[in-house]
Design a protein around this motif. Structure first.
Motif, PDB file in Angstrom:
ATOM      1  N   UNK A 138       0.826  -1.207   0.000  1.00 17.73           N
ATOM      2  CA  UNK A 138       0.000   0.000   0.000  1.00 17.73           C
ATOM      3  C   UNK A 138       0.862   1.258   0.000  1.00 17.73           C
ATOM      4  N   UNK A 139       1.997   1.213   0.706  1.00 13.96           N
ATOM      5  CA  UNK A 139       2.924   2.351   0.696  1.00 13.96           C
ATOM      6  C   UNK A 139       3.520   2.538  -0.694  1.00 13.96           C
ATOM      7  N   UNK A 140       3.934   1.446  -1.331  1.00 15.40           N
ATOM      8  CA  UNK A 140       4.497   1.534  -2.682  1.00 15.40           C
ATOM      9  C   UNK A 140       3.485   2.110  -3.665  1.00 15.40           C
ATOM     10  N   UNK A 141       2.245   1.667  -3.567  1.00 17.18           N
ATOM     11  CA  UNK A 141       1.212   2.162  -4.482  1.00 17.18           C
ATOM     12  C   UNK A 141       0.818   3.604  -4.167  1.00 17.18           C
ATOM     13  N   UNK A 142       0.707   3.945  -2.893  1.00 17.64           N
ATOM     14  CA  UNK A 142       0.249   5.284  -2.511  1.00 17.64           C
ATOM     15  C   UNK A 142       1.247   6.366  -2.925  1.00 17.64           C
ATOM     16  N   UNK A 143       2.538   6.106  -2.719  1.00 17.71           N
ATOM     17  CA  UNK A 143       3.568   7.079  -3.069  1.00 17.71           C
ATOM     18  C   UNK A 143       4.103   6.898  -4.492  1.00 17.71           C
ATOM     19  N   UNK A 144       3.428   6.054  -5.265  1.00 11.83           N
ATOM     20  CA  UNK A 144       3.780   5.815  -6.680  1.00 11.83           C
ATOM     21  C   UNK A 144       5.222   5.347  -6.845  1.00 11.83           C
ATOM     22  N   UNK A 145       5.683   4.580  -5.852  1.00 14.27           N
ATOM     23  CA  UNK A 145       6.996   3.954  -5.974  1.00 14.27           C
ATOM     24  C   UNK A 145       6.947   2.721  -6.853  1.00 14.27           C
ATOM     25  N   UNK A 146       5.745   2.203  -7.042  1.00 13.06           N
ATOM     26  CA  UNK A 146       5.534   1.061  -7.935  1.00 13.06           C
ATOM     27  C   UNK A 146       4.147   1.224  -8.549  1.00 13.06           C
ATOM     28  N   UNK A 147       3.993   0.913  -9.845  1.00 12.75           N
ATOM     29  CA  UNK A 147       2.685   1.139 -10.488  1.00 12.75           C
ATOM     30  C   UNK A 147       1.581   0.309  -9.847  1.00 12.75           C
ATOM     31  N   UNK A 148       0.485   0.962  -9.556  1.00 10.69           N
ATOM     32  CA  UNK A 148      -0.657   0.290  -8.935  1.00 10.69           C
ATOM     33  C   UNK A 148      -1.443  -0.482  -9.996  1.00 10.69           C
ATOM     34  N   UNK A 149      -1.797  -1.745  -9.734  1.00 12.22           N
ATOM     35  CA  UNK A 149      -2.538  -2.519 -10.736  1.00 12.22           C
ATOM     36  C   UNK A 149      -3.977  -2.041 -10.852  1.00 12.22           C
ATOM     37  N   UNK A 150      -4.556  -2.279 -12.001  1.00  9.95           N
ATOM     38  CA  UNK A 150      -5.969  -1.952 -12.210  1.00  9.95           C
ATOM     39  C   UNK A 150      -6.828  -3.096 -11.672  1.00  9.95           C
ATOM     40  N   UNK A 151      -7.516  -2.829 -10.582  1.00 12.67           N
ATOM     41  CA  UNK A 151      -8.326  -3.837  -9.912  1.00 12.67           C
ATOM     42  C   UNK A 151      -9.737  -3.802 -10.491  1.00 12.67           C
ATOM     43  N   UNK A 152     -10.188  -4.964 -10.930  1.00 13.44           N
ATOM     44  CA  UNK A 152     -11.547  -5.085 -11.459  1.00 13.44           C
ATOM     45  C   UNK A 152     -12.256  -6.228 -10.738  1.00 13.44           C
ATOM     46  N   UNK A 153     -13.562  -6.244 -10.857  1.00 14.05           N
ATOM     47  CA  UNK A 153     -14.343  -7.294 -10.209  1.00 14.05           C
ATOM     48  C   UNK A 153     -13.984  -8.681 -10.730  1.00 14.05           C
ATOM     49  N   UNK A 154     -13.829  -8.895 -12.040  1.00 13.80           N
ATOM     50  CA  UNK A 154     -13.406 -10.223 -12.512  1.00 13.80           C
ATOM     51  C   UNK A 154     -12.051 -10.646 -11.956  1.00 13.80           C
ATOM     52  N   UNK A 155     -11.135  -9.683 -11.788  1.00 12.00           N
ATOM     53  CA  UNK A 155      -9.822 -10.026 -11.236  1.00 12.00           C
ATOM     54  C   UNK A 155      -9.941 -10.475  -9.787  1.00 12.00           C
ATOM     55  N   UNK A 156     -10.752  -9.777  -8.996  1.00  9.97           N
ATOM     56  CA  UNK A 156     -10.937 -10.162  -7.595  1.00  9.97           C
ATOM     57  C   UNK A 156     -11.578 -11.546  -7.493  1.00  9.97           C
TER      58      UNK A 156
END
Length: 400
Positions: A138-156
């Motif tokens: 969550x820290x990596x994604x929040x501070x854009x240190x690593x690209x955040x994945x696109x979360x979709x309902x089918x993926x979950x």
């Protein structure tokens, strides 16, 4: 007035005319010896003879070219040299990733066992390890240190099964660590290929004879190690076996349900699995052993003496649990499955030896022999399955 007789060494065929000093005209050979008069002061210094010498690197280059021509070799182009440099840099980066993977795994196993020795509640500790990994991502994604994945309902939906089996594999391994020596748990976990072949065969996959033969030394080695293990405990053995089942089913279901989400890389996939596994595990942990945590905490502090020592063990086990899994996924993205399998086998050897040295667990000769046989069988399995995948890839290319 100065009268000069130009020597033929200067240029016998050219002379300067008085009317136009800047023009030159050829004379007959007979007139070449006549004197030439000039009213302007003129002096002609002696012109030194210039000798051009080759620079050392030019002579070396010429000799190298002659040697290359004689031997039929060719000089590398700038593109080839750049490609070699890139390959060296990539190998160095991969070596660093492997080194971190091994080091982080060793640190996790050591501090995880230290914490479990004074606080024998694996459900809470396993939950904290997933929590630490979730916060890290969550820290990596929040501070854009690593690209955040696109979360979709089918993926979950597709992730529900793999995350559940990951949870089963993780908590079972942690339970095993709490009851037996770390080295014994890792020897039993080396039998994971056996479960992989069995479950995959039930689901319709076929394996050549070499793969089936490779699992025989794994079974024999694990059996010998279990019989001769000093710290043998049925709960520890069962936990390691269930962990194998959980991780094998996680891999199988990940392959089947997540194939259409290739845009999500391994690191992001593992981060999502960690978060969902925490959601699965923590409520069950509270139900199973939550009533014992406060009392167990006070006992752990009393046995250690300093609260910060216990906190550091728990914190390091959580952080390095996520880091070593992160490094393994990074390594898997850069190398072939065969190289990864060999590296994973060698990692297990390094972890077993390191934990035996740190905790000074007694190891009988037959126990060491059984462990070696099981790990060697794992190596043979990785070789045989890699050949199978190569043959299947060749068949797919022919069909296409």
């Amino acid at each position: 007035m100065i009268s000069l007789n130009l020597s033929a060494s200067l240029n016998p065929g050219l002379t300067r005319t008085r009317q136009n000093p800047t023009r030159f005209s050829p004379l007959h050979a007979a007139a070449a010896d006549k004197p030439f008069s000039c009213q302007y002061p003129l002096s002609l210094p002696q012109i030194p003879t210039l000798q051009i010498r080759e620079k050392p690197f030019l002579s070396i280059l010429k000799r190298s070219r002659s040697v290359a021509a004689a031997t039929g070799g060719e000089f590398e182009s700038s593109e080839e040299a750049a490609a070699k440099e890139n390959k060296k840099a990539k190998n160095l980066q991969l070596g660093i990733v492997f080194g971190l993977w091994y080091f982080q795994n060793i640190v996790f196993n050591i501090f995880n066992k230290k914490a479990l020795n004074v606080f024998p509640y694996p459900w809470l500790l396993a939950s904290f390890q997933l929590f630490a990994g979730s916060v890290w991502m969550l820290v990596l994604w929040s501070f854009k240190l690593y690209p955040c994945p696109k979360i979709s309902k089918p993926f979950i939906v597709a992730l529900l099964g793999p995350a559940l089996f990951h949870t089963v594999g993780h908590i079972s391994a942690c339970v095993s660590f709490s009851k037996v020596a770390v080295s014994f748990t890792h020897v039993i976990k080396s039998a994971e290929p056996v479960f992989s072949v069995i479950f995959s065969s039930f689901l319709g996959d076929t394996y050549p004879l070499a793969v089936w033969l490779s699992i025989l030394p794994i079974v024999m080695g694990c059996s010998l190690a279990a019989v001769t293990e000093v710290s043998f405990n049925l709960g520890g053995l069962s936990g390691a076996m269930i962990s194998n089942v959980g991780f094998v089913l996680r891999n199988i279901y990940s392959k089947r349900s997540l194939q259409s989400f290739k845009e999500i890389d391994g690191l992001n996939l593992y981060g999502c699995i960690s978060i969902l596994s925490l959601v699965y595990l923590f409520p069950v942990a509270v139900f199973v052993e939550g009533s014992q945590w406060v009392q167990g905490y006070h006992k752990a502090i009393a046995s250690v003496g300093k609260p910060w020592t216990f906190y550091s063990w728990v914190l390091l086990s959580g952080v390095f649990y996520h880091l070593y899994n992160q490094s393994s996924y990074q390594a898997l993205d850069e190398i072939s499955p065969l190289t990864f399998s060999v590296g994973n086998t060698m990692k297990r050897v390094v972890v077993i030896v390191s934990t035996v040295l740190v905790f000074r667990n007694p190891v009988r000769p037959l126990n060491a022999l059984g462990s070696a046989i099981a790990i060697f069988g794992t190596f043979l399995y990785s070789q045989a399955t890699a050949k199978k995948k190569k043959i299947e890839a060749g068949d797919d290319d022919k069909k296409n």
